[in-house]
Design an enzyme around this catalytic site. Structure first.
Site, short mmCIF file in Angstrom:
data_model
loop_
_atom_site.label_atom_id
_atom_site.label_comp_id
_atom_site.label_asym_id
_atom_site.label_seq_id
_atom_site.Cartn_x
_atom_site.Cartn_y
_atom_site.Cartn_z
N GLU A 302 0.83 -1.21 0.00
CA GLU A 302 0.00 0.00 0.00
C GLU A 302 0.86 1.26 0.00
O GLU A 302 1.85 1.34 0.75
CB GLU A 302 -0.90 0.00 1.24
CG GLU A 302 -1.78 1.22 1.39
CD GLU A 302 -2.51 1.25 2.72
OE1 GLU A 302 -3.43 2.08 2.86
OE2 GLU A 302 -2.17 0.46 3.63
N LYS A 374 -9.69 2.79 -3.26
CA LYS A 374 -10.21 2.23 -2.02
C LYS A 374 -11.60 2.78 -1.71
O LYS A 374 -11.84 3.99 -1.77
CB LYS A 374 -9.25 2.56 -0.87
CG LYS A 374 -9.59 1.90 0.45
CD LYS A 374 -8.54 2.25 1.51
CE LYS A 374 -8.82 1.54 2.82
NZ LYS A 374 -7.82 1.92 3.86
N CYS A 428 -5.51 -2.25 2.56
CA CYS A 428 -5.43 -2.15 4.02
C CYS A 428 -6.57 -2.93 4.67
O CYS A 428 -6.77 -4.09 4.38
CB CYS A 428 -5.41 -0.68 4.43
SG CYS A 428 -5.06 -0.40 6.19
#
Length: 548
Positions: A302, A374, A428
């Site tokens: 990430e 995301k 994440c």
């Protein structure tokens, strides 16, 4: 029997506790329950801690004829149990506030107390609801199971949700038991876990005599032994019959640079960090430089690059030069774009720049192939609730990005990556949310989880995160590729087996094949509909007994 009498005496002593002793018992039982989860996996501890909660609710149910008085007493017992559970299970969150302690350190005491206190409200509400229909006997275990499972489900959905360390994870170790996640999902396992772990001591306490003990043993067999045996047999059968093999023509290299979070965004270290990713990508797991010979896909974690790569052509060119032939890079990265013209401008009259935490696919020409933004952002980490108001009074999220990150589009789009099945991106903590397939625009063929757990140090947090990602693979029947800045990076097959792994705080590259997917397990097909079915069976059993 002596054992039954001793357990009955323990039951009475716990019910008789008052004041700080009562709440201390609930807090301690909740705190100890964390040993049932990753990385300890001492699930038998719940055979001791869950009965404490049941007995405290027994006392609450007897306290008053008034329902509100009973509910209030039960709510406090459930809240203190949950407070201990979440405080000790989530202590590692405080590590994030020490990365830049001079700016965020003052918030640490609030983070490690207020967040567990808030999450414990779901347990308090569940306990209060349960005690309103509380009856002696084994039925109350099903009532508590239904109430706590509803509370855990709500915890995973209300205010964006935070389903970390759901109780059902206690039934995901060892590997055969983990297959139950593919059968009923993590919330279904929660529904089974509550009565399963509560029954032995609770039923023994209610049967101090031989005849009662025989009935209690039968109840324990039905509530504890039988479900465990079914889960174990199902898991063993699934592992024995699951297809094995790898996707033809795919050779992965996962890069784990293990960069200290405090150094990650220092301007003077940007070039060094980027070069470190390039160098590790050209190096095999033994540390030999091979310039990616035979590698088809490289995966970085990430926000791997501490800058916006799409705004740095020289970085894109360097990535293209690194990749041989038709090799592909999948990398976590940040990006920004302008809002459409019909959107409001910022205070300066210029266009508003939206920032995204993304998973990018870059080809050997140094060009962007596809992108996923995301969709499930971390509150107070990637955005602030009431962002403009809180920023106006001087608060900021941990990423220190003014305006916060923006959400990507939903349902989650699949990435088209040359040489790979359709890719479901998980950035994440998106990997802690069940129902990955249902949240995607189609069924993925592989999950790719990029994360940076460097915020949380060498604590239980990154290890819990890794285990929950494994369970997502089992729920969906899909292989999972995981690239983490400081660990744990891994390739996991569709049954949760770890094919290759780089441990915590290790600078490494990891080479692996890509395991094949299995047929969608029941949970991947029906989702939480299975939870509703089991809940209906529990409710039907309760209704039948009470009608009799």
């Amino acid at each position: 029997m002596a054992v039954g009498a001793w357990i009955g005496n323990l039951h009475h002593r716990i019910c008789a506790a008052r004041g700080w002793r009562r709440w201390g018992l609930a807090f301690a039982a909740g705190a100890l329950s964390n040993f049932a989860l990753a990385p300890f996996f001492i699930s038998p501890v719940l055979f001791l801690t869950f009965p404490v909660l049941v007995w405290l609710l027994d006392d609450a149910a007897r306290r008053s004829q008034h329902p509100l008085e009973r509910a209030r007493a039960a709510a406090w017992a459930g809240w203190w149990f949950g407070f201990g559970y979440f405080m000790f299970g989530l202590f590692w969150i405080g590590e994030a506030f020490l990365v830049e302690a001079e700016t965020f350190g003052w918030l640490l005491p609030f983070a490690v107390t207020l967040m567990p206190a808030g999450l414990a409200l779901f347990w308090g509400a569940a306990a209060a609801a349960a005690v309103l229909v509380w009856r002696p006997g084994w039925e109350r275990l099903l009532v508590l199971a239904l109430a706590l499972t509803a509370g855990e489900w709500l915890r995973g959905h209300v205010l964006t949700g935070f389903p970390w360390n759901v109780i059902g994870y206690a039934l995901t170790w060892p590997l055969p038991l983990m297959q139950g996640a593919g059968l009923v999902g993590i919330y279904g396992l929660t529904l089974l876990a509550v009565p399963l772990f509560s029954a032995p001591l609770v039923m023994a306490a209610g049967a101090p005599h031989d005849a009662g003990m025989r009935r209690s043993i039968l109840a324990v067999v039905l509530i504890t032994v039988l479900p465990l045996a079914v889960l174990a047999c199902y898991g063993g059968w699934t592992l024995a019959t699951a297809p094995t093999g790898s996707v033809d023509g795919v050779k992965l290299r996962i890069v784990q640079p293990s960069i200290a979070q405090r150094d990650k965004w220092r301007a003077e270290k940007q070039g060094q960090i980027f070069q470190d990713h390039l160098d590790l990508s050209r190096t095999d797991a033994a540390g030999r430089r091979d310039d990616l010979a035979g590698i088809t896909h490289v995966v970085w974690p990430e926000a791997a690059m501490p800058f916006l790569p799409l705004e740095h052509p020289e970085a894109m060119e360097a990535i293209g030069s690194m990749l041989p032939g038709k090799a592909i890079l999948l990398t976590g990265a940040l990006r920004r774009d302008d809002m459409p013209a019909d959107m409001p401008a910022d205070g300066s009259g210029g266009p508003v720049r939206r920032a995204y935490n993304s998973l990018m696919v870059i080809n050997a020409d140094g060009l962007l192939n596809s992108i996923y933004d995301k969709t499930h952002l971390v509150p107070f980490g990637e955005y602030l609730p009431w962002q403009a108001t809180l920023e106006a009074i001087g608060l900021q999220q941990l990423t220190r990005l003014r305006g916060g990150f923006s959400e990507g589009i939903t349902p989650r789009p699949l990435l088209a990556v040359p040489g790979l099945p359709p890719v479901g991106g998980l950035i994440c903590y998106e990997a802690i949310f069940p129902g990955v397939g249902a949240a995607s625009a189609g069924r993925p063929g592989v999950l790719v989880n990029v994360t940076n757990d460097g915020w949380f140090g060498n604590t239980t947090g990154p290890r819990q995160h890794f285990h929950q990602a494994r369970v997502r693979a089992v729920e969906e029947g899909l292989p999972l590729i995981r690239a983490a800045n400081n660990g744990i990076s891994a390739v996991i097959d569709a049954n949760g087996r770890v094919i290759g792994m780089a441990g915590m705080n290790v600078r490494a590259s990891l080479d692996s094949v890509l395991p094949i997917a299995t047929q969608p397990p029941p949970y991947a097909v029906f989702g939480d509909g299975i939870l509703l079915l089991i809940s209906a069976l529990f409710a039907g059993a309760l209704g039948y007994v009470r009608l009799r």
